[in-house]
Write an enzyme that holds these catalytic residues in place. Structure first.
Site, short mmCIF file in Angstrom:
data_model
loop_
_atom_site.label_atom_id
_atom_site.label_comp_id
_atom_site.label_asym_id
_atom_site.label_seq_id
_atom_site.Cartn_x
_atom_site.Cartn_y
_atom_site.Cartn_z
N LYS A 116 -43.13 -11.57 -4.30
CA LYS A 116 -43.61 -10.82 -2.95
C LYS A 116 -45.06 -11.16 -2.31
O LYS A 116 -45.48 -11.23 -1.21
CB LYS A 116 -43.51 -9.37 -2.96
CG LYS A 116 -41.97 -8.88 -2.85
CD LYS A 116 -41.85 -7.45 -2.93
CE LYS A 116 -40.13 -7.09 -3.01
NZ LYS A 116 -39.71 -7.37 -4.20
N GLU A 200 -49.26 -2.77 1.59
CA GLU A 200 -49.16 -3.07 2.58
C GLU A 200 -49.25 -1.85 3.41
O GLU A 200 -48.61 -0.95 3.25
CB GLU A 200 -48.11 -3.91 2.92
CG GLU A 200 -46.73 -3.46 2.62
CD GLU A 200 -45.68 -4.51 2.84
OE1 GLU A 200 -46.14 -5.62 2.99
OE2 GLU A 200 -44.57 -4.08 3.05
N ASN A 235 -35.65 3.73 -0.50
CA ASN A 235 -35.79 2.21 -0.12
C ASN A 235 -34.76 1.47 -0.74
O ASN A 235 -34.85 0.21 -0.85
CB ASN A 235 -37.04 1.80 -0.81
CG ASN A 235 -38.47 2.60 -0.31
OD1 ASN A 235 -38.81 2.60 0.93
ND2 ASN A 235 -39.22 3.01 -1.25
N GLU A 275 -36.36 -11.35 5.34
CA GLU A 275 -36.45 -9.88 5.53
C GLU A 275 -37.39 -9.68 6.51
O GLU A 275 -38.81 -10.19 6.41
CB GLU A 275 -36.50 -8.98 4.40
CG GLU A 275 -35.36 -9.08 3.34
CD GLU A 275 -35.14 -8.09 2.35
OE1 GLU A 275 -36.13 -7.14 2.39
OE2 GLU A 275 -34.20 -7.80 1.85
N GLU A 288 -40.50 -10.41 3.29
CA GLU A 288 -40.26 -11.22 2.00
C GLU A 288 -39.00 -12.07 2.24
O GLU A 288 -38.23 -11.81 3.08
CB GLU A 288 -39.92 -10.48 0.74
CG GLU A 288 -38.82 -9.59 0.95
CD GLU A 288 -38.67 -8.51 -0.30
OE1 GLU A 288 -38.62 -9.08 -1.30
OE2 GLU A 288 -38.38 -7.35 -0.08
N ASN A 290 -35.68 -13.43 0.01
CA ASN A 290 -34.76 -13.16 -1.09
C ASN A 290 -33.96 -14.33 -1.35
O ASN A 290 -33.36 -14.89 -0.63
CB ASN A 290 -33.99 -12.17 -0.80
CG ASN A 290 -34.54 -10.51 -1.15
OD1 ASN A 290 -35.34 -10.38 -2.01
ND2 ASN A 290 -34.41 -9.79 0.00
N PHE A 348 -28.68 13.38 -4.45
CA PHE A 348 -28.36 11.74 -4.85
C PHE A 348 -28.45 11.50 -6.26
O PHE A 348 -28.70 10.38 -6.41
CB PHE A 348 -28.73 10.92 -3.68
CG PHE A 348 -28.16 10.88 -2.39
CD1 PHE A 348 -27.13 10.72 -2.04
CD2 PHE A 348 -28.99 11.79 -1.68
CE1 PHE A 348 -26.47 10.75 -0.57
CE2 PHE A 348 -28.57 12.25 -0.25
CZ PHE A 348 -27.40 11.60 0.25
#
Length: 673
Positions: A116, A200, A235, A275, A288, A290, A348
């Site tokens: 990244k 960031e 995320n 992305e 980034e 992938n 969750f």
């Protein structure tokens, strides 16, 4: 073309690759750890090689073992799937040295885009718009605070290596930076063996939209539209769709062309995903690239008709892409729901165990709807604590977005999973959420719409009427079967009782039969309290006792629900609702209202382990006074660290667990005075 390939992965993605390879006439080799000895991908492959203990660091992440398996089986190429070694340039280079083809990009592209930090530097140099941030080495938490202050809050702390939501934290202030920096580094090291992180700017109300690219070794690069991946929790993506309901054609074209330019700049070969984060004004920023197949690739396949795995294999074999950009079109709409082994009613938290029942909806086309289910499990399989908690990826396609969403809702209602907790109720509720259906999304959707977590939903009167129809029909069908037992001493006689009461949760709903005879298949008019005044509901179903899925019509509406027997009643799961129902005569209903309510045990003075997992740290000592919000313990499950905090001021009286111990769910970690 290759004669035999090895899949250096496990679970649903290994099964997915095997399906395409089998269709292409290519033999496959699976690899497996101790925990996966009986896994579905092992059974599906033509050959299987054992590569070590359950821990990924001792099996799936050991490149030498993968290469040895290739040599032992004669595999000419390796498909890495996603995760594990899929973005490790050294693995790709080692394969090349051994004369084994890596079904993916070349080491140069992986190194340039797979990290990244380096990818952002490269993108900046190439003139690609990126999110403001600090890409250099961050020495410690204090250094992180200085950097975050310079960028301006809020900021995102992200692991340089890997993905899947691991090693990521949002910081809104200095305290968040210090804690988030340590947690992100720890998770990154545990998951990827690399503890580097960068910081960031965090864009408020962002959308996560990604572009799928395909490139060959002959200079041809195309983009295959976009995927909307904004529905995320911690995320980690939960539901995706293609195309995005937000993009217009001009923005789609601009993002696609920028993605193609980036791929060409690094001489990219294979399938890859660029992305972007997109703000409310459709400004987009590179996040980034992938350099692998994405988890959510099926939705792109459904709207383009292109098998991405097949194209990856063909590109790796040296073939040119069989289409140009002008040949790419987007047809219809596709939705993907990720089924996870996690308890939606307990924030969750991960759930592990054996799948005592696993019955997904039938795949294929029915009318204008296509259902696809990518999975790596089967009934009787075990969900392990060692790997990602994904059970399956359920996908639907239809001509329009709302049709695809409605098809997904019905498919989820009929997806039977027992033995573990899972997120199907949440996904089902999502499909009928107004904001989701309108396409008003952001990566903060779940946090904004469910700020206190996902709680059991209560049915409205119209929904109660449907549930009452299901419960009463099932009860009458079961009673009818009992009346027909061959050895019954005395058969029932006379007309059916006209008046009934269906208890739904704590509410009692009156129902009146307008017919006096039970038929199989069931077809009866029932007047139900809560329906439109004066209107009866025709209930039609061919359900049989023991079938976990009730399918039929209530008031002319197509209904698919799951029913499970409980003491003196049924549990019905439908559209995110999960309710206990009981059918009474009016007199029995009166008596039921008088029954005392059983109170749950008091656990306010205990810290219970919320999921099966490993104790990473105990942050307090016996006798210590703790303030609300302070960390009590950290428990790791499925490579995610969960910080357990005090919900009030308290004093620790006894600690029952230590770092390094494996605990079961609800094990007592510590006690309070």
């Amino acid at each position: 073309m290759f004669k035999k390939i090895l899949i250096a992965n496990r679970g649903e993605i290994a099964c997915r690759v095997i399906k395409t390879a089998r269709r292409m006439g290519i033999l496959t080799v699976a690899v497996y750890s101790d925990a996966d000895r009986d896994a579905l991908h092992v059974e599906m492959a033509d050959e299987a090689v054992h590569i070590g203990p359950a821990a990924a660091s001792e099996s799936y992440l050991v490149a030498e073992k993968i290469i040895a398996a290739c040599k032992a089986t004669g595999a000419e190429a390796v498909h890495p799937g996603y995760g594990f070694l899929s973005e490790r340039a050294s693995f790709c280079a080692d394969l090349e040295k051994q004369g084994i083809v890596f079904i993916g990009p070349k080491p140069k592209a992986i190194m340039a885009m797979g990290d990244k930090i380096e990818s952002k530097k490269f993108a900046n140099a190439a003139g690609v718009s990126t999110v403001p941030g600090h890409l250099g080495i961050i020495e410690d938490a204090a250094h992180a605070e200085v950097i975050a202050g310079g960028i301006g809050y809020p900021v995102m702390i992200k692991a340089s290596a890997g993905g899947g939501g691991k090693g990521m934290r949002i910081a809104w202030n200095k305290a968040d930076v210090r804690d988030g920096f340590e947690r992100a580094r720890s998770e990154a090291k545990s998951s990827f063996g690399d503890d580097r992180v960068f910081i960031e700017k965090f864009i408020v109300e962002p959308r996560h939209i990604e572009i799928q690219v395909l490139a060959d070794a002959h200079g041809n690069v195309v983009y295959l539209g976009e995927r909307e991946c904004s529905i995320q929790r911690r995320n980690q993506k939960v539901a995706e769709e293609a195309p995005s309901p937000f993009l217009d054609e001009a923005t789609r074209k601009a993002m696609g062309e920028q993605s193609v330019a980036l791929a060409k700049a690094v001489d990219y070969q294979s399938a890859g995903t660029v992305e972007f984060i997109v703000d409310r004004d459709r400004n987009f920023y590179f996040l980034e690239m992938n350099t692998r197949l994405q988890v959510e690739h099926p939705v792109t396949e459904l709207v383009t008709g292109i098998d991405l795995v097949e194209q990856m294999i063909r590109v790796a074999a040296g073939e040119p892409l069989p289409f140009a950009q002008k040949d790419i079109g987007l047809d219809g709409w596709a939705i993907e729901s990720r089924l996870y082994a996690e308890d939606p009613y307990r924030n969750f938290l991960p759930s592990i165990g054996r799948l005592t029942r696993y019955r997904p909806p039938a795949e294929g086309r029915t009318g204008n709807v296509v259902i696809r289910n990518d999975t790596g499990v089967f009934e009787g399989a075990e969900i392990s604590m060692y790997y990602d908690p994904m059970i399956a990826k359920l996908c639907t396609w239809a001509p329009t977005r709302l049709e695809a969403i409605d098809a997904m809702g019905r498919a989820l209602d009929g997806f039977v999973v027992d033995g573990i907790e899972h997120n199907v109720p949440f996904l089902s509720a999502l499909m009928k959420h107004p904001r989701w259906r309108e396409g008003r999304l952001s990566t903060g959707f779940i946090a904004e719409e469910y700020p206190d977590g996902f709680a059991p939903m209560k049915p409205d009167p119209a929904e109660e009427a449907v549930l009452a129809g299901i419960a009463l029909s099932a009860s009458l069908i079961e009673a009818n079967r009992r009346e027909r037992f061959a050895d019954r001493l005395r058969a029932a006689s006379g007309a059916l009782r006209e008046h009934w009461v269906v208890k739904i949760g704590d509410n009692h709903v009156a129902a009146r039969l307008l017919d006096g005879l039970v038929t199989i298949p069931f077809d009866m008019d029932i007047a139900i309290e809560g329906a439109i005044e004066g209107e009866s509901k025709s209930v039609v179903t061919d359900w049989r006792p023991g079938d976990p899925v009730w399918s039929g019509k209530v008031g002319g509406r197509d209904i698919t629900a799951q029913i499970r027997p409980v003491l003196n009643g049924l549990r019905i799961d439908w559209q995110g609702l999960s309710v206990i129902t009981k059918v009474f005569s009016p007199r029995h209903a009166e008596l039921d209202r008088l029954m005392p309510v059983k109170l749950p045990p008091d656990t306010s003075k205990l810290l219970l382990c919320p999921m099966p997992g490993l104790v990473v740290a105990i942050a307090v000592a016996e006798g210590q006074e703790v303030k609300a919000g302070e960390t009590l313990a950290i428990v790791e499950a499925m490579k995610m660290e969960n910080v357990l905090r005090a919900d009030r001021d308290l004093v620790v009286s006894k600690i029952n667990a230590a770092a390094g111990e494996s605990l079961a769910v609800d094990a007592v970690i510590m006690e309070f005075a």
